[in-house]
Design a protein around this motif. Structure first.
Motif, mmCIF file in Angstrom:
data_model
loop_
_atom_site.group_PDB
_atom_site.id
_atom_site.type_symbol
_atom_site.label_atom_id
_atom_site.label_comp_id
_atom_site.label_asym_id
_atom_site.label_seq_id
_atom_site.Cartn_x
_atom_site.Cartn_y
_atom_site.Cartn_z
ATOM 1 N N HIS A 164 4.750 -10.124 0.468
ATOM 2 C CA HIS A 164 5.794 -9.153 0.131
ATOM 3 C C HIS A 164 7.137 -9.751 0.508
ATOM 4 O O HIS A 164 7.229 -10.671 1.334
ATOM 5 C CB HIS A 164 5.589 -7.814 0.843
ATOM 6 N N THR A 194 2.429 3.248 -1.744
ATOM 7 C CA THR A 194 2.705 3.910 -3.013
ATOM 8 C C THR A 194 2.710 5.424 -2.810
ATOM 9 O O THR A 194 2.068 5.932 -1.871
ATOM 10 C CB THR A 194 1.642 3.548 -4.051
ATOM 11 N N PRO A 195 3.390 6.168 -3.662
ATOM 12 C CA PRO A 195 3.390 7.636 -3.507
ATOM 13 C C PRO A 195 1.988 8.223 -3.486
ATOM 14 O O PRO A 195 1.693 9.116 -2.678
ATOM 15 C CB PRO A 195 4.200 8.115 -4.720
ATOM 16 N N GLU A 219 10.995 -5.473 -0.544
ATOM 17 C CA GLU A 219 9.803 -4.648 -0.765
ATOM 18 C C GLU A 219 9.372 -3.947 0.517
ATOM 19 O O GLU A 219 8.945 -2.777 0.489
ATOM 20 C CB GLU A 219 8.675 -5.520 -1.310
ATOM 21 N N ALA A 249 9.277 0.059 1.001
ATOM 22 C CA ALA A 249 8.028 0.681 1.438
ATOM 23 C C ALA A 249 8.264 1.588 2.641
ATOM 24 O O ALA A 249 7.744 2.712 2.704
ATOM 25 C CB ALA A 249 7.008 -0.403 1.780
ATOM 26 N N THR A 256 -0.918 6.789 -2.580
ATOM 27 C CA THR A 256 -1.612 6.471 -1.333
ATOM 28 C C THR A 256 -1.059 7.276 -0.167
ATOM 29 O O THR A 256 -1.819 7.811 0.656
ATOM 30 C CB THR A 256 -1.500 4.969 -1.033
ATOM 31 N N ASP A 299 0.803 -1.221 0.000
ATOM 32 C CA ASP A 299 0.000 0.000 0.000
ATOM 33 C C ASP A 299 0.837 1.274 0.000
ATOM 34 O O ASP A 299 0.293 2.369 -0.170
ATOM 35 C CB ASP A 299 -0.916 0.043 1.234
ATOM 36 N N ARG A 329 9.892 4.844 1.679
ATOM 37 C CA ARG A 329 8.934 5.790 1.085
ATOM 38 C C ARG A 329 8.058 6.423 2.151
ATOM 39 O O ARG A 329 7.762 7.629 2.101
ATOM 40 C CB ARG A 329 8.068 5.065 0.042
#
Length: 353
Positions: A124, A90-91, A128, A132, A93, A88, A135
């Protein structure tokens, strides 16, 4: 008032999980759940001081309507946490969460061992999860991650590598849970079939101790049985629960505690049970023993006068646990768990009850 919102949807179900969640649900089912949450948030009497979105996987739902409903209630919460799965982060989200008022993220990592992650069914890889978290930290300074100690087949070297890799990411919060063998899970089925052998208690506790010492060396202070944080970054929502405050549970699978009522969200509404004033006071007061603050018997007498008759016997029982190193006693009325005490806190609570 504190608010917990449950989102009972997952991409797939982890092998160890006994929480209420469903995999493979339709967009319509998720949208209906959001509609329900929006209605129930709108019915709250006050704006919550803390908000926690858990699951399941909250980000599988379109959360913007819930954010809007919370804004309509009044001032922004002091702390607004959302649990995320690495998939989940992601940029898009993360930006949507930030714009929605979220200021704290808890990332479910559980392990940095790819074999363990595959056996858990996490969906995952270690790389990953690391990407995550990096980020997330770029958007949310208040970000932590979860780990599970005592997974079957995890060597001490592998566990140390997981802990070291977690710390290399400089989280401000880590939750490190001992694996719980829950009935009717895929892990439970594998254990009963003899396909998996769980580590014994000593081995699992040794992994917790390794993590505890590494976290302490990195400046993460243990403030609850399974939770560690840098100063100022303890989870306010969970602290409120452990201090005995009310919390409203919204959504299917959400638990709540308001006055003498205990609620559990169902698909159609809520199951509600009532406790007696003494049961309520016991529950709220004794949760403190799970935290580094421990129990302050004088404060308990002031906050819950119903418990005052129990205090002399409690003082004697707690004082008897100081010489063997299970509790420390900074004052005559205050008792806090030691590292050994955190390991056996359930037995201490049983003794008081």
């Amino acid at each position: 008032m504190n608010l917990y919102v449950h989102f009972p949807f997952c991409r797939s179900r982890c092998a160890y999980c006994a929480l209420l969640s469903r995999a493979g649900t339709s967009p319509a089912a998720r949208a209906a759940h959001v509609d329900r949450v929006v209605r129930e948030v709108g019915a709250l009497a006050d704006a919550p001081r803390t908000v926690y979105f858990g699951g399941g996987t909250p980000a599988l739902c379109a959360l913007a309507p819930v954010f809007a409903a919370l804004r309509r209630k009044g001032p922004a919460p002091a702390e607004f946490t959302v649990e995320l799965h690495p998939a989940d982060a992601t940029p898009g989200t993360l930006d949507a969460l930030r714009r929605g008022g979220v200021n704290r993220i808890s990332l479910g990592v559980q392990s940095f061992d790819d074999a363990a992650l595959a056996a858990m069914g996490r969906g995952h890889s270690a790389d990953e999860a690391e990407a995550a978290f990096r980020r997330i930290r770029a958007v949310f300074p208040n970000a932590g991650l979860d780990l599970i100690a005592g997974w079957p087949g995890t060597s001490d070297a592998s566990w140390r590598a997981t802990v070291d890799r977690a710390l290399s990411l400089a989280p401000v919060h880590v939750s490190c849970y001992s694996l719980i063998h829950e009935p009717k899970t895929r892990l439970d089925l594998a254990v009963r079939k003899g396909e998996v052998v769980l580590p014994d208690d000593d081995a699992a506790l040794a992994q917790v101790a390794l993590a505890r010492d590494a976290f302490a060396a990195a400046g993460l202070v243990r403030y609850e049985v399974s939770n560690y944080a840098r100063p100022g970054f303890a989870c306010r929502h969970n602290q409120a629960v452990w201090r005995g405050e009310d919390y409203v549970g919204v959504g299917e699978g959400a638990h709540g505690r308001v006055a003498l009522a205990r609620t559990v969200g169902t698909r159609g509404g809520y199951d509600t049970a009532s406790v007696t004033p003494e049961e309520d006071a016991l529950e709220r007061a004794l949760l403190g023993l799970r935290t580094a603050d421990g129990l302050d018997l004088a404060d308990i007498s002031r906050r819950w006068p119903l418990l005052a008759p129990r205090i002399p016997a409690w003082r004697d029982r707690l004082a008897a646990l100081v010489p063997p190193g299970i509790l420390a006693s900074p004052s005559a009325d205050r008792f806090v768990p030691t590292d050994r005490g955190f390991e056996v806190v359930d037995a201490v609570l049983a003794e008081l009850l």
